[in-house]
Scaffold this motif. Structure first.
Motif, mmCIF file in Angstrom:
data_model
loop_
_atom_site.group_PDB
_atom_site.id
_atom_site.type_symbol
_atom_site.label_atom_id
_atom_site.label_comp_id
_atom_site.label_asym_id
_atom_site.label_seq_id
_atom_site.Cartn_x
_atom_site.Cartn_y
_atom_site.Cartn_z
ATOM 1 N N ARG A 1 4.425 94.332 35.633
ATOM 2 C CA ARG A 1 3.343 93.338 35.461
ATOM 3 C C ARG A 1 3.240 92.973 36.847
ATOM 4 N NH1 ARG A 1 6.795 88.911 32.010
ATOM 5 N NH2 ARG A 1 8.055 89.384 33.665
ATOM 6 N N LEU A 2 1.956 92.578 37.325
ATOM 7 C CA LEU A 2 1.513 92.402 38.584
ATOM 8 C C LEU A 2 2.015 90.949 38.773
ATOM 9 C CD1 LEU A 2 -0.549 93.019 40.839
ATOM 10 C CD2 LEU A 2 -2.365 91.525 39.671
ATOM 11 N N VAL A 3 2.792 91.133 40.531
ATOM 12 C CA VAL A 3 3.133 89.750 40.921
ATOM 13 C C VAL A 3 1.905 89.315 41.720
ATOM 14 C CG1 VAL A 3 4.822 89.072 42.700
ATOM 15 C CG2 VAL A 3 5.386 91.148 41.161
ATOM 16 N N ARG A 4 1.803 88.080 41.285
ATOM 17 C CA ARG A 4 0.445 87.375 41.822
ATOM 18 C C ARG A 4 0.634 86.771 43.233
ATOM 19 N NH1 ARG A 4 -3.993 86.833 39.004
ATOM 20 N NH2 ARG A 4 -4.439 84.839 40.114
ATOM 21 N N GLY A 5 1.804 86.448 43.597
ATOM 22 C CA GLY A 5 2.309 85.893 44.839
ATOM 23 C C GLY A 5 2.883 86.924 45.575
ATOM 24 N N LEU A 6 4.043 86.618 46.115
ATOM 25 C CA LEU A 6 4.735 87.781 46.937
ATOM 26 C C LEU A 6 6.104 87.772 46.074
ATOM 27 C CD1 LEU A 6 4.377 86.729 50.687
ATOM 28 C CD2 LEU A 6 3.429 88.871 49.534
ATOM 29 N N PRO A 7 6.848 88.977 46.121
ATOM 30 C CA PRO A 7 7.951 89.240 45.407
ATOM 31 C C PRO A 7 9.075 88.236 45.716
ATOM 32 C CG PRO A 7 7.235 91.248 46.392
ATOM 33 C CD PRO A 7 6.429 90.244 46.863
ATOM 34 N N ALA A 8 9.812 87.780 44.745
ATOM 35 C CA ALA A 8 10.872 86.763 45.156
ATOM 36 C C ALA A 8 12.058 87.232 46.154
ATOM 37 C CB ALA A 8 11.552 86.520 43.680
ATOM 38 N N ASP A 9 12.344 88.412 45.981
ATOM 39 C CA ASP A 9 13.203 88.915 47.180
ATOM 40 C C ASP A 9 12.816 88.798 48.531
ATOM 41 O OD1 ASP A 9 11.386 90.888 47.013
ATOM 42 O OD2 ASP A 9 13.041 92.698 46.995
ATOM 43 N N ILE A 10 11.499 88.651 48.727
ATOM 44 C CA ILE A 10 11.004 88.522 50.384
ATOM 45 C C ILE A 10 11.225 87.050 50.490
ATOM 46 C CG2 ILE A 10 8.967 88.744 51.586
ATOM 47 C CD1 ILE A 10 8.128 91.320 50.214
ATOM 48 N N ILE A 11 10.468 86.201 49.641
ATOM 49 C CA ILE A 11 10.372 84.653 49.913
ATOM 50 C C ILE A 11 11.937 84.012 50.073
ATOM 51 C CG2 ILE A 11 9.484 82.556 49.091
ATOM 52 C CD1 ILE A 11 7.350 84.446 49.882
ATOM 53 N N SER A 12 12.820 84.595 49.168
ATOM 54 C CA SER A 12 13.991 84.162 49.427
ATOM 55 C C SER A 12 15.012 85.068 50.274
ATOM 56 C CB SER A 12 14.809 84.076 47.951
ATOM 57 O OG SER A 12 14.811 85.210 47.423
ATOM 58 N N GLY A 13 14.313 85.740 50.933
ATOM 59 C CA GLY A 13 15.187 86.779 51.716
ATOM 60 C C GLY A 13 15.577 86.366 53.237
ATOM 61 N N LEU B 1 0.860 79.672 47.746
ATOM 62 C CA LEU B 1 2.019 78.938 47.728
ATOM 63 C C LEU B 1 3.088 79.735 48.117
ATOM 64 C CD1 LEU B 1 1.463 77.442 44.117
ATOM 65 C CD2 LEU B 1 1.503 76.081 46.102
ATOM 66 N N ALA B 2 3.265 81.023 47.926
ATOM 67 C CA ALA B 2 4.311 81.884 48.459
ATOM 68 C C ALA B 2 4.271 81.739 50.133
ATOM 69 C CB ALA B 2 4.135 83.299 47.968
ATOM 70 N N LEU B 3 3.160 82.052 50.709
ATOM 71 C CA LEU B 3 3.173 81.785 52.106
ATOM 72 C C LEU B 3 3.625 80.395 52.444
ATOM 73 C CD1 LEU B 3 -0.063 83.418 53.938
ATOM 74 C CD2 LEU B 3 2.555 84.195 53.976
ATOM 75 N N SER B 4 3.123 79.353 51.871
ATOM 76 C CA SER B 4 3.495 77.691 52.153
ATOM 77 C C SER B 4 4.994 77.675 52.109
ATOM 78 C CB SER B 4 2.849 76.774 51.144
ATOM 79 O OG SER B 4 3.124 75.439 51.368
ATOM 80 N N GLY B 5 5.588 78.378 50.984
ATOM 81 C CA GLY B 5 7.153 78.227 50.940
ATOM 82 C C GLY B 5 7.925 78.949 52.012
ATOM 83 N N ALA B 6 7.044 80.174 52.293
ATOM 84 C CA ALA B 6 7.939 81.036 53.580
ATOM 85 C C ALA B 6 7.678 80.053 54.976
ATOM 86 C CB ALA B 6 7.201 82.297 53.596
#
Length: 322
Positions: free
Chosen positions: A111-123, A162-167
């Protein structure tokens, strides 16, 4: 645009990152530069850049890190003002689905990941910095020094914003998503936050240049504001002096010879030096006096003229009654 080009060239020249960080950067570049396309049931990875060096970095990384051959195409696009800009498209057709899975842009269920992969944001922090670097290389812009400060990234989806904001929060920087002209964006406007983000992404030289030029621009702006302020003050002073001269002239007409000598001398100085400030009039007096003293004498002269007019009007009213 020259400074923006310098920033992207500096970011694309980074080559000492560990594989996890390089993967995070490549994934963000693909996600924010275009993403995945489905053509005749075949997944094609495609990303577009305005920086040749950024496109070359992604092309080399896809080959070296993932083992896929990426093609690069240069296209020319006219702008509304008549200039032509160059864009560089990196695309992987054979093995696109495998690359999408390797980068995490497709999850395990494909399935397409619409944001960024979780292992990057939580890496780790290196991955987070690399994700921001990749997003900026793909679709980032930076204000010219001397203008309203902003660093902005156009995001393909609200989830990506939202992914960039969290990062950014993990880097200690507040970056809130916003929607503008039907597009999602992440924008930094605080100059200190912009400088810090440039350094964190890996562009310290460009950050110093941007900050230096911004400081110069602010200094020039302050000088211009002060000059305008001084001009406005001079205009107000000139207008006030002209009005005061006219009032003194009328007072002389009303009072005639019946004026105390010190008040007459102060009024005469005002008439003879219509553009002079009160401080300058005080220095011209004989003997010199303070600006408060000269202002007080002119004020008493005008008050005396007002009292004389009112007294005359009262006498005329009394005579009319008789």
């Amino acid at each position: 645009m020259a400074l923006l080009d310098d920033v992207k060239s500096e970011l694309a020249a980074i080559d000492n990152e560990l594989p996890a960080a390089k993967k995070a950067q490549a994934t963000a570049m693909i996600r924010f530069g275009g993403g995945l396309r489905l053509v005749q049931r075949q997944i094609i990875v495609q990303a577009q850049f305005d920086s040749l060096k950024a496109a070359q970095w992604l092309q080399d990384t896809i080959r070296e890190l993932y083992g896929h051959e990426a093609l690069m195409t240069q296209i020319s696009r006219p702008t509304p003002n008549g200039t032509v800009v160059q864009r560089y498209v990196v695309h992987v057709e054979r093995g696109g689905a495998a690359l999408a899975l390797q980068t995490g842009l497709l999850d395990r269920r494909k399935r397409l990941v619409r944001g960024l992969p979780a292992d990057i944001i939580s890496g780790n922090i290196a991955q987070v910095k690399a994700a921001w670097r990749g997003a900026f290389l793909a679709h980032g812009s930076l204000s010219d020094p001397g203008k309203a400060s902003f660093l902005e990234i156009i995001c393909p989806t609200s989830e990506a914003a939202l992914a960039l904001s969290g990062a950014a929060r993990r880097l200690g920087i507040t970056a809130k998503p916003r929607q503008l002209r039907s597009s999602e964006r992440i924008t930094l406007k605080d100059p200190d936050a912009i400088e810090r983000m440039l350094v964190l992404m890996g562009a310290p030289h460009s950050a110093r240049e941007w900050t230096g030029k911004r400081t110069d621009g602010e200094a020039r702006g302050k000088a211009n504001r002060l000059a305008n302020f001084d001009d406005a003050n001079m205009r107000r002073s000139a207008k006030a002096a002209a009005e005061a001269s006219e009032k003194v002239r009328k007072a002389f007409e009303i009072l005639g010879d019946d004026i105390p000598e010190n008040l007459r001398a102060a009024g005469q100085l005002r008439l003879e030096h219509g553009d002079a400030s009160l401080e300058e009039l005080g220095r011209l007096a004989d003997p010199p006096i303070t600006k408060d003293a000269i202002a007080g004498r002119i004020r008493r002269l005008l008050q005396l003229a007002d009292k004389t007019v009112k007294a005359r009007e009262k006498d005329m009213a009394a005579d009319s009654v008789k």
